[in-house]
Design a protein around this motif. Structure first.
Motif: not given
Length: 630
Positions: A251-258, A278-283, A296-301, A305-308
């Motif tokens: 749940h909500q990992p840091s960008s380092r962990i992501f 994981a590296s292709d998600a934001t792209d 932004v932290n990609p995990a937060d982003f 999105l998953a929350n709409g």
């Protein structure tokens, strides 16, 4: 993105373990996990229409289905670590549980295909699989070292010596940074012990001990600070270097962990909206029109999105956003996932799979011995607690004082016998009721990992309770017996003690059976109170002239047979009592003793032994039923 990902993995590899080298060897078998179109539904009761109406009764009995997972697919190869991401209620824990083979419960329906090296889940595979639950289910009074050593003794193969198993536990402690707290107790809500991060590492260490081929973790960083969380995930990343397959929810990992993850599966309301690197998600999301407006932290982003919640849409558009992302997944990613699964299946079929042996790691006797040793160490604080000893001693002294030197007074002596009988029926029953409900989570966890046979656990748990179950009654009877002026002959004392101890064991079995069958202490104690009250009323002390239509009840009560044997240890047909100031009558004419009788003593003893066996058999069957539901 690719360079950032590689840099992050290189950095954590240098930080994890000793010089970045894991102390674990390559697992015996590499496992490829594949899941295709997984759907999971549960039946729930539909909410009735509280306004009533002619259709109210019909609506009240209807049940509805709720879809938890809807068409989830993916694959995790040896040497990969995949994260299941999504907001609360998205189904990520349910998916992890399904992939770990722990989702078999009545009233639920799981469809789709989940395979391990192109084969279904099996008990043999389960013994080479690690599963770390979100809640740390550990014995609070064992130390960190005790916890890992006992796990090693139970889960590592019997071909290893005890010293080798202990050495493996020591290696795990060193790998996870637990050496400094090795002699600290685990602790719990009411007991101070190790920190939350250390407790989580102990839970992970228990699964790492078996050198698992595949490792599942449910929220391994929950409640931990970012530094400890990164250290745990980096250790898990090191495990993949030897070819292990690692899947976790987080749940909500840091960008380092992501960027440590090789793959990410993002869920929204049970639907997949992203699967890939994981590296292709934001792209990917940028290409379909959902690019982050600020760094932004990609995990937060992804969680937004998953929350709409998208960067340029309002809160009112959440449902539309999720539906758009679900549709985009079907258009852009679904076919790619299907093709990947096809390639994985093709590649795996080219190699000949090795057969896993479906057998227990250790013998029944070794399981019994280790479980007994562990149980005695964990429960010694409870068994020999000052509160329990004080309770029994105070009651015994009070009984001895109230009946002090009551010899010669038949009514008083019979009353003392029934008092001691009642106390040593109620006391063990209400202690035993809590035994299995308190250990339900631990038993479920360890049995799911097939650490030991249920029979070895049951026998070890029963044997471990014997010292205190027999010692306290012995002390109590010794105090009250001699203070109360009962038959002073040594043989009579030992016979009375034997009958009392047999009664205690039968009562304990009755309590164990109620606890195991209900697994709810409130229900079990309520039922026990009613049944024991019936036992005492039918025991022959309070009522001698029971109506014929209900007199049969005494033959199924523990107290009737125990009371008969107690009286037989104190009186004989040759004894008399002062029935009038000038006449002595035969003791068998005394009303209570006459109702109980001196006959069929052997039958009474046989009845108690049968109850001893039947109650414990019922307790064992109750535990089997609990295991079948998980």
């Amino acid at each position: 993105m690719m360079e950032a990902e590689m840099d992050a993995r290189s950095q954590v590899a240098a930080e994890g373990g000793e010089g970045g080298r894991s102390v674990f060897v390559k697992p015996q078998r590499l496992v490829t996990l594949k899941f295709e179109e997984v759907v999971y539904k549960i039946r729930i009761n539909a909410a009735p229409d509280k306004k009533g109406g002619k259709d109210y009764a019909i609506r009240k009995t209807k049940s509805a289905e709720r879809t938890i997972l809807e068409g989830v697919s993916g694959a995790v190869l040896p040497g990969e670590m995949m994260a299941l991401l999504g907001p609360s209620g998205s189904g990520k824990t349910t998916l992890l549980t399904a992939l770990g083979g722990r989702l078999a419960r009545p009233g639920r329906q799981l469809t789709g295909l989940i395979t391990y090296n192109d084969r279904p889940f099996s008990n043999a595979l389960n013994r080479n699989m690690g599963f770390v639950t979100q809640d740390d289910v550990l014995y609070p009074h064992l130390t960190v070292s005790d916890t890992l050593v006992y796990t090693a003794l139970l889960r590592l193969p019997g071909s290893l010596s005890r010293q080798e198993k202990v050495a493996q536990a020591e290696a795990v402690m060193s790998e996870l940074g637990l050496t400094a707290c090795r002699n600290s107790i685990i602790g719990g809500p009411m007991i101070r012990g190790v920190s939350g991060g250390e407790r989580k590492r102990v839970s992970i260490g228990q699964e790492m001990l078996i050198n698992p081929s595949i490792l599942f973790l449910d929220e391994p960083t929950s409640g931990l600070d970012s530094t400890i969380a990164a250290r745990i995930v980096s250790t898990l990343l090191n495990l993949t270097n030897a070819g292990r397959t690692v899947i976790m929810t987080i749940h909500q990992p840091s960008s380092r962990i992501f960027y440590m993850f090789h793959k990410v599966l993002l869920l929204a309301d049970g639907h997949p909206i992203y699967y890939g690197r994981a590296s292709d998600a934001t792209d990917y999301f940028s290409t379909i029109g959902y690019a982050p407006s600020v760094p932004v932290n990609p995990a937060d982003f992804l969680l937004d999105l998953a929350n709409g919640v998208s960067p340029d849409e309002t809160h009112d558009d959440q449902l539309d956003t999720r539906e758009a992302l679900i549709s985009a997944y079907k258009v852009h990613l679904h076919d790619k996932v299907v093709e990947e699964l096809r390639e994985v299946t093709k590649q795996y079929k080219e190699s000949e799979p090795d057969k896993l042996r479906n057998e227990w790691c250790t013998s029944w006797w070794e399981q019994f011995r280790v479980l007994l040793e562990r149980g005695l160490k964990e429960r010694k604080h409870e068994s020999f607690s000052g509160l329990k000893i004080g309770q029994v001693t105070a009651t015994s002294l009070l009984g001895g004082l109230l009946w002090f030197r009551s010899g010669g007074h038949v009514q008083d002596q019979v009353g003392l016998l029934f008092f001691m009988l009642g106390f040593w029926i109620f006391f063990p029953v209400f202690n035993a009721i809590f035994t299995f409900p308190q250990e339900r989570m631990m038993l479920t966890k360890e049995r799911a990992s097939r650490m030991y046979r249920l029979s070895s656990y049951f026998m070890a748990r029963t044997a471990g309770d014997l010292p205190m179950e027999l010692l306290l009654p012995t002390i109590s009877i010794t105090i009250t017996y001699w203070m109360g002026g009962l038959n002073p002959v040594a043989a009579n004392y030992f016979m009375f003690l034997f009958v009392t101890l047999l009664t205690v064991l039968v009562s304990q079995g009755f309590g164990l059976a109620l606890g195991a069958l209900f697994m709810d202490t409130k229900k079990a104690t309520t039922l026990a109170s009613v049944i024991l009250l019936c036992f005492m009323l039918a025991g022959g002390y309070y009522v001698q002239h029971v109506p014929a239509f209900i007199s049969w009840i005494k033959y199924i009560t523990l107290s009737f047979y125990a009371f008969k044997l107690q009286i037989a240890t104190q009186f004989s047909l040759a004894d008399t009592y002062q029935c009038t100031p000038d006449v002595r009558c035969s003791i068998q004419n005394y009303p209570i003793i006459n109702a109980i009788g001196f006959d069929h003593k052997a039958l009474a003893a046989v009845a108690l032994f049968l109850m001893l066996l039947l109650y414990r058999l019922a307790a064992y069957l109750g535990l089997m039923r609990v295991g079948a539901l998980h």
